[in-house]
Motif scaffolding. Sequence first.
Motif, PDB file in Angstrom:
ATOM      1  N   HIS A 107       0.809  -1.216   0.000  1.00  0.00           N
ATOM      2  CA  HIS A 107       0.000   0.000   0.000  1.00  0.00           C
ATOM      3  C   HIS A 107       0.844   1.270   0.000  1.00  0.00           C
ATOM      4  O   HIS A 107       0.321   2.360   0.170  1.00  0.00           O
ATOM      5  CB  HIS A 107      -0.944   0.019   1.208  1.00  0.00           C
ATOM      6  CG  HIS A 107      -0.290  -0.370   2.501  1.00  0.00           C
ATOM      7  ND1 HIS A 107       0.020  -1.674   2.796  1.00  0.00           N
ATOM      8  CD2 HIS A 107       0.135   0.363   3.553  1.00  0.00           C
ATOM      9  CE1 HIS A 107       0.597  -1.725   3.988  1.00  0.00           C
ATOM     10  NE2 HIS A 107       0.689  -0.501   4.467  1.00  0.00           N
ATOM     11  N   ASN A 110       2.860   4.150  -1.827  1.00  0.00           N
ATOM     12  CA  ASN A 110       2.961   4.778  -3.144  1.00  0.00           C
ATOM     13  C   ASN A 110       3.455   6.203  -2.949  1.00  0.00           C
ATOM     14  O   ASN A 110       2.706   7.081  -2.542  1.00  0.00           O
ATOM     15  CB  ASN A 110       1.600   4.768  -3.861  1.00  0.00           C
ATOM     16  CG  ASN A 110       1.719   5.233  -5.305  1.00  0.00           C
ATOM     17  OD1 ASN A 110       2.679   5.903  -5.689  1.00  0.00           O
ATOM     18  ND2 ASN A 110       0.737   4.873  -6.129  1.00  0.00           N
ATOM     19  N   SER A 157       4.626   3.417   6.457  1.00  0.00           N
ATOM     20  CA  SER A 157       4.461   2.273   5.541  1.00  0.00           C
ATOM     21  C   SER A 157       5.562   2.220   4.490  1.00  0.00           C
ATOM     22  O   SER A 157       5.332   1.845   3.335  1.00  0.00           O
ATOM     23  CB  SER A 157       3.082   2.326   4.865  1.00  0.00           C
ATOM     24  OG  SER A 157       2.066   2.219   5.815  1.00  0.00           O
TER      25      SER A 157
END
Length: 890
Positions: A332, A334, A425
């Motif tokens: 997830h 980006n 992340s």
Amino acid sequence: TLQWEILGRQFVEYEQMAPFLIPEEQQRRLLDFLPPFLKAWEQSAGVIVFPNIQLLASEVSKLLTKEIKRNLNGKPAEEARLALEQLLQQKGEAEDGCLLLKLVYLLSQTDMRTMCNIIGSGLPAALMQCLYLFFTFPLKKTSDDGETSKDDTQTQEMLVKIMLNMYREEQGVEELLAADKLQSLIIATASLWDQCSHSWKVPTGRVLRTISKAQTKNSIVYLQAMDCIKIAIQNLFKLADTIPACDVCEAASIVLCFVKDSYPISSALLTEFENNDGYQLLLKIILRCEGLQQNEGDPYLDEILDMLTCLTTCGKTELKVSGNIVHPQLPHFNFEQTRSSGMTVKNLQAFQVLQSIFLKSNDQYLCGRILEAIGTIWAWDTVNFFLLEWTLQPINQFTDIIHFKPHPVQVQFFRLVESIVLDLSYVPHEILKKVQYLIKENTVPFCTLTALRCLLSMTKKDLLFSDIFRDSGLLGLLLALLRKQAKILRKSAGTHQPGLEEGNEKELNAVMLKMVAALTVGSVRNTVVLKDYGMVPYIKIFLDDECYRSATLSILEQLSVINYEEYMSIIIGALCSSTQGELHLKLDLLKSLLRILESPKSHSAFRTCSGFNGLLSLLSDMEGALQDPPSGLWAAVGQNCILELVFYTLQGITAALHLDPVNSNFFQRNGLFEKMAEDLGSLGCFWTQGEWQIPLSLEKTRTFGEFLDAAFCSSEPFPMWLKNCIWILNFLDHMAKGTLHLESYFKERKPEMGEASRDDQEGPQAQEEHPVAFKRPGNKLPASAPRWEMGDCTIVHPGAVCVMVRLLPKLYKEGHSQLSQEIQCAVVDHIQSLVKSEKSRQVMCGSGLLSTIITSCQHAFCNESHPLHLPLTRVFEKLASQAIEPDVLR
């Protein structure tokens, strides 16, 4: 109200007459008006009902300004300061200045219009001159040495409050520029901090910070034209080497306030600060604070660090960086979709000061504050991490030196690294390589341990890290280290090794095992790597130590995915080789076994590895464990733990039999139910010393469900042997129905590093202190217990019913004949209810229950006067209606 009306009329008269009075008379009349006004204010609880309050404020402020200027005019500084003090303080009869000050103080707290009139009187500039003199020229008297009189304190509070109220308004700051004392006061704080009036330091700082927050374009131009910041920095450089660090921080924080607060309006002061080595000054000052006691708490150091953190976002242009994203990354993540919130880093010079502090200092407080600042900057905008790491690389550089820092700083740093993955992340491959190098070098064991915990937390976030840390060589490194430690453990078995048992070494072993467990969970490839490294024999060694056991079992459970037989061989072997005192080792092994037996594919391996015999041998080894009172080694173990072991042993057998005809046939054919009955009967809570006694006429009869309620949910005293018997029969009932492996009666207990073994904690008194260790909702029994009377239950394992019948004659205790026969009747009634249904009777055919009734309960079955004769006969008749087994006929 009448007082205010009278005062209103008097002031109107004053206004009408003032133009015709000479200045001295006009001033005298105004001063005469002040005492009754103040008296009215005091009597009306601070409420002013005065229509001409703005005009009064203007007149009083002008008069106070005039008096201040008159006392300053033509006098040397020290003489002027003394004159001001005499003017503003209540000294005998000369109290005009005090009255004026008090009235302006009250009026400055009323409303905005009144404040505007006060500001317009010229008072802002006059009071700034007063503040400059009070701060710069300390009077040589005891009051300035800390023994300030009450009058001095009240005067100071009123003066400061008036200035704060005036200078928080832009109009007040603009009026202030009429005098040149603002830049003089700022420079004085930067040059005379060690020589100024001690009692005026804090008030001066408060006033200047208030002015800083209300800066205008004109005030910034004024300060820039006066080279105020430049001169202040030059003076602070000199102070930084001569006065205590806390004092120079206090002085520098005032100057830095003007720089930071002016930036939203103009970058002029920041530019002047930067062009005159302002950042080098801050670095020098902050590094001087090394070694300060943390409990002293320097608010000015914190203020400088906070302002410096804010300055990192002060810049004219956005930083443009294009870093290469190293793959793989979390699914997830980006970077192209990362949006800026506007709070991005634009001033790398300011951040470099923070970075340099961490690189140069080993002070716990300073390093901790820098890490906090970096976390704050990341929180402002996710992009900031990338902007900084792709330019100055702070975290990358910090990793190289983190092992030199104090332990709390190491913990804080690795939490920050952890947040890159957990909060952003993002997988920072370069940083992770350096962390892995720290672990490999193991220069500082505590740092190694903390770093490994950081990677463990990441690994649990996503399976991707199982691949990353395998490909990076971390898995192989950990396996090699664990092999070395396992050899040491095996060599030192039974001996005490202080170097291993104490300090970080043992904890490091535990975390390495947890890391390997996390890397193998869900990763068959990593499990194969572990097996190919020949690690299985070494991993087994860690089972004996409770602090390693959970992770070790997790690793072995992953091994079962590729080889059930090897897992079963290890677990069954460990169970059979465990000693009588290793009760909790057995419990942990059984719980692991239950998790694996959830997969039907494991049942065959369990049987071929002698799993049934292994579990039954646990029951055999517990002979006499539940006798009351306990004796021998069992006296040191709480009976709840023993009962828990019985439960999980029976659970394991039930799980292995569940929906597995081959295992069920094996267990029945090899007479293992009979072996189970024999082992359970020898636990010590069942009667083993002779025949059944002469039957009694029962005074009352209770169902088994009522026995459970009475034994565990009421205040009725029940002997311990009976409670244990009831629970074992309850286990067998669920086993017969095929549901025992789904039940949960006992609380989970997880040992942590540093805690004593559970076996050491539980002693002979454990049973008395914790009479019920069962996990039950509220005061209710498990949901299955009250349903003993429901005769519509299907029997899955009829052999368990045979075990219950074999134990029936042993439900007896001398001195409890009445209670014994009552519980026997309740159990037989329940067995009768189990065989009511046609389906259950069909299942029971061929189970040997008829012959068990004859052989085990012959005394009652053949004695018509025995209370159990009739219910046993009914059970016999119901089963005989299906088929008569040959051995029964014999």
